[in-house]
Write an enzyme that holds these catalytic residues in place. Sequence first.
Site, short mmCIF file in Angstrom:
data_model
loop_
_atom_site.label_atom_id
_atom_site.label_comp_id
_atom_site.label_asym_id
_atom_site.label_seq_id
_atom_site.Cartn_x
_atom_site.Cartn_y
_atom_site.Cartn_z
N TYR A 1 0.82 -1.21 0.00
CA TYR A 1 0.00 0.00 0.00
C TYR A 1 0.85 1.26 0.00
CZ TYR A 1 -4.70 -1.86 0.87
OH TYR A 1 -5.93 -2.46 0.76
N LYS B 1 3.08 -15.40 2.48
CA LYS B 1 3.28 -16.14 1.23
C LYS B 1 4.77 -16.42 1.13
CE LYS B 1 1.79 -17.84 -2.71
NZ LYS B 1 0.89 -19.01 -2.79
N ASP C 1 -3.01 -18.31 0.57
CA ASP C 1 -4.02 -19.02 -0.23
C ASP C 1 -4.69 -20.11 0.61
OD1 ASP C 1 -1.56 -20.35 -0.19
OD2 ASP C 1 -1.62 -20.96 -2.30
N ASP D 1 -6.42 -6.85 4.05
CA ASP D 1 -7.54 -6.21 3.36
C ASP D 1 -8.43 -7.28 2.74
OD1 ASP D 1 -9.06 -4.08 2.22
OD2 ASP D 1 -8.09 -4.49 0.29
N ASP E 1 -12.45 -8.99 4.27
CA ASP E 1 -13.72 -9.00 3.52
C ASP E 1 -14.26 -10.44 3.48
OD1 ASP E 1 -13.46 -6.25 2.97
OD2 ASP E 1 -14.20 -6.49 0.93
C1 IPM Z 1 -10.40 -1.07 3.99
C2 IPM Z 1 -10.61 -0.42 2.66
C3 IPM Z 1 -9.43 0.52 2.41
C4 IPM Z 1 -8.18 -0.33 2.37
C5 IPM Z 1 -9.54 1.40 1.15
C6 IPM Z 1 -10.79 2.23 1.16
C7 IPM Z 1 -8.32 2.26 0.96
O1 IPM Z 1 -10.76 -1.37 1.66
O2 IPM Z 1 -10.27 -0.35 4.99
O3 IPM Z 1 -10.38 -2.30 4.04
O4 IPM Z 1 -7.89 -0.97 1.36
O5 IPM Z 1 -7.48 -0.36 3.39
MG MG Z 2 -10.93 -3.35 2.41
#
Ligand code: IPM
Ligand code: MG
Length: 357
Positions: free
Chosen positions: A141, A186, A219, A243, A247
Amino acid sequence: MNRSVTILPGDGIGPEVAAQAARALSAAAGRFNVEIDLSSALIGGAAIDAENAPLPERTLALCEKADAIFLGAVGGPQWANVPVDLRPEQGLLDLRRALGLFANLRPAVTYPELAEASPLRPEKLSGVDIIIVRELTGGIYFGKRGRTPTAAFDTCEYTVTEIERVCRVAGRLAQSRRGKVTSVDKANVLDTSRLWRETATRVFADEFPEIELEHLYVDAAAMHLLARPADFDIMVMDNMFGDILTDEASMLAGSLGLLPSASIGENTLGLYEPIHGSAPDIAGEDKANPIGAILSMAMMLRYSLELAEAADLIDTAVHACLKSGLRTADLGADAGTRVLGTTAFGDAVLAEIDSAT
Ligand code: IPM
Ligand code: MG
């Protein structure tokens, strides 16, 4: 003693969920006779439109002098083509970095009432209680990047110090829980991951010998999160892997809208935000799920404001609403449940907070 909190509503559904979260925060702190002084500032697309910068200096200054910060969400299609340093997301990345918030805690727990909302079978979900600790101010990042018309690159770099400090956050959390840490990397391909694995192994052996440390390739971790989610306690990983896997982990709970997060550093100032994005498709429609935002305020009370009892009050209030069949649209409806809008769900949480004994 009053506490000062800066609210950064941001874009899309950000302002809607921030409004409900701020109400819950004030109400819960109020029950313990603590007043919250709220101030608000622009970030992301809203700040680009007003001040031509995704993190205006005024916003950063207000954040620096607060006890804690809440952020709704940033981003949206209207800013997709602005130069990269001016993107709404850059405002959030700059804020995390400027405040030294290197560890991002993302709890994924399952509520029995929401088992239907998850795509996984209910028997897999029982007992799931994970905190993913995501490194937040390093890695790909923040590495060197560039592009020409026909090529592009992003680089991932980590220092030992960056890995050590986030491993220590994971280790301390594990000490207060089930005593297990899964480090994700990884290391069969990446040098940064080999450094990650070596460093994690050393930190845990030297400083947390009582903690059980397991290593997984990312993975495999993605697969095991679905195959045996209840086995995980604390997971620690780099920025990008964190990240992605958080999710994924939100689907254990049932919706991306449910997960809160805390970004912390060396002192008590922290940034609290739901892990979901700005959901431009439903912005302004009073449909967004405010739970991730409201639970982020519980994390703020716990980690930055030293009001753990008020945090418990919020957690319990949200759970009580779910138990009584209240839902938001993303959680789906079935017999015995009632789907509410963002504000009405916030009202219901507030009523629980106010009536708790
Ligand atoms: C998160 C989001 C952020 C990230 C974006 C909005 C920059 O996806 O907080 O997970 O990737 O960190
Ligand atoms: Mg995110």
